[in-house]
Design an enzyme around this catalytic site. Structure first.
Site, PDB file in Angstrom:
ATOM      1  N   CYS A   1       0.750  -1.227   0.007  1.00  0.00           N
ATOM      2  CA  CYS A   1      -0.005   0.154   0.026  1.00  0.00           C
ATOM      3  C   CYS A   1       0.891   1.569  -0.051  1.00  0.00           C
ATOM      4  CB  CYS A   1      -0.772   0.086   1.297  1.00  0.00           C
ATOM      5  SG  CYS A   1      -2.040  -1.544   1.237  1.00  0.00           S
TER       6      CYS A   1
ATOM      7  N   HIS B   1      -3.442   7.287   2.794  1.00  0.00           N
ATOM      8  CA  HIS B   1      -3.758   6.044   2.355  1.00  0.00           C
ATOM      9  C   HIS B   1      -5.057   5.726   2.800  1.00  0.00           C
ATOM     10  CE1 HIS B   1      -4.293   2.035   1.308  1.00  0.00           C
ATOM     11  NE2 HIS B   1      -3.935   1.364   2.677  1.00  0.00           N
TER      12      HIS B   1
ATOM     13  N   ASN C   1     -10.559   0.222   0.211  1.00  0.00           N
ATOM     14  CA  ASN C   1      -9.214   0.156   0.259  1.00  0.00           C
ATOM     15  C   ASN C   1      -8.410  -0.276  -1.115  1.00  0.00           C
ATOM     16  OD1 ASN C   1      -6.349  -0.483   0.630  1.00  0.00           O
ATOM     17  ND2 ASN C   1      -6.427  -1.114   2.573  1.00  0.00           N
TER      18      ASN C   1
END
Ligand code: UT7
Length: 318
Positions: A110, A245, A275
């Site tokens: 990520c 994020h 996500n």
């Protein structure tokens, strides 16, 4: 240091998967997902390839910057979920964009988009490139265990891109990795074999210790943001947006309170995307530009965490 963000773009699959539909797949509820994560819906690829999403996002970023394919010196893609391991995603997008230049992938889970930005900056500082296309594209739904309610409700698919030109916009950047925590979030390779032996590798579905990753996320986000703000000589009052994020609204809210940012300084689109791993910051950035919320000269802080475990933060003057 290095680059200016000359253009931004994003793309997502057509099909959405909302919380209500998930309640028919696993034992969950809209109330649980919204209250624990902030997610209401996510995009899931059905007909699109990851390469197609990456190309669409990149085209938008190039149009946004008014950049020709021939001007691009380097393409860097961030992904954990390429259509093929080889060619890389970067190799796959070149044809769709009619670009001929060096192209490679980075994988820092990520945190990968920020790792790719710093790599682009290093190429520019070394005099090896003046215009770099960075794309973060993910199809996390390829790797989700659809029987694991603790993780399958979290992830979605999408792509974001930035067209970078030589400039002075990267005010500070810090990347980290903490290998002692690597088993908290794993996507394996599946069963593999060579001519010599067959091995039982970890399956290619995602396995995660959510509560432990949550703690890591809050701690690393607070530390990393403080560090890059100090390094840039700025405080929260100098920042237009934190572009974090998008993993969990509660992570963002806890970090926000600890760092002293106001609610309207935290950019959020998790309710629509879930996500999307390394694509999340790039998509959010492009949406802020498209919505006219980000003006030239605004300072932003980007911050990410994820598998590795990795984390990263940077301060950018847009
Ligand atoms: O990109 C980085 C990747 N990962 C992350 O950022 C993840 C970070 N962690 C998180 O976001 C949160 O830890 C989760 C959203 C994954 C989980 O939230 P939590 O508040 O930490 O829940 P929990 O894992 O402590 O589980 C609490 C309860 C459990 O039930 P019991 O044992 O209390 O009866 C779970 O079984 O919630 C249950 N549960 C669910 N219930 C309904 C877990 N998932 C679900 C679900 N629906 N989808």
């Amino acid at each position: 240091m290095s680059f200016t963000i000359a253009g931004t773009g994003y793309a997502h699959p057509v099909r959405t998967l909302d919380n209500e539909e998930l309640t028919r797949m696993v034992d969950t509820s809209d109330e649980w997902i919204v209250s624990r994560t902030g997610i209401r819906s996510r995009y899931i690829a059905t007909t699109e390839t990851l390469t197609e999403l990456a190309v669409s996002a990149a085209r938008m970023a190039m149009d946004n910057a008014g950049a020709e394919a021939a001007s691009i010196d380097l393409v860097i893609c961030s992904t954990v979920a390429g259509d093929t391991k080889c060619p890389t995603l970067a190799g796959n997008v070149l044809g769709g964009l009619d670009i001929r230049c060096p192209a490679f992938d980075v994988n820092a889970a990520c945190s990968g988009f920020l790792y790719a930005l710093q790599t682009a900056a290093a190429y520019m500082d070394a005099g090896l490139a003046e215009t770099v296309l960075v794309i973060a594209a993910e199809m996390m739904t390829r790797h989700v265990d659809w029987t694991d309610r603790a993780s399958c409700v979290l992830f979605g698919d999408g792509a974001g891109a930035v067209l970078l030109q030589k400039g002075e916009g990267l005010l500070a950047c810090r990347l980290r990795a903490q290998p002692d925590k690597k088993n908290l979030l794993v996507i394996g390779q599946g069963k593999s074999h060579s001519v010599f032996e067959e091995t039982d590798a970890a399956p290619s579905v995602l396995a995660m210790n959510g509560p432990e990753v949550f703690k890591f996320a809050v701690t690393s986000m607070c530390r990393d943001i403080k560090e890059v703000l100090d390094s840039a000589g700025l405080g929260p009052e100098d920042i237009r947006y934190v572009v974090p994020h998008q993993a969990n609204l509660r992570i963002l809210e806890t970090a926000r309170q600890r760092l002293g940012f106001s609610e309207d300084q935290i950019a959020v689109n998790i309710e629509r995307y879930g996500n999307t791993s390394s694509a999340s910051i790039a998509i959010l950035l492009a949406e802020l530009v498209e919505q006219g919320k980000l003006q030239r000269g605004d300072n932003i802080v980007c911050t990410a965490f994820g598998g590795g475990l990795t984390s990263a933060a940077c301060v950018i003057k847009y």
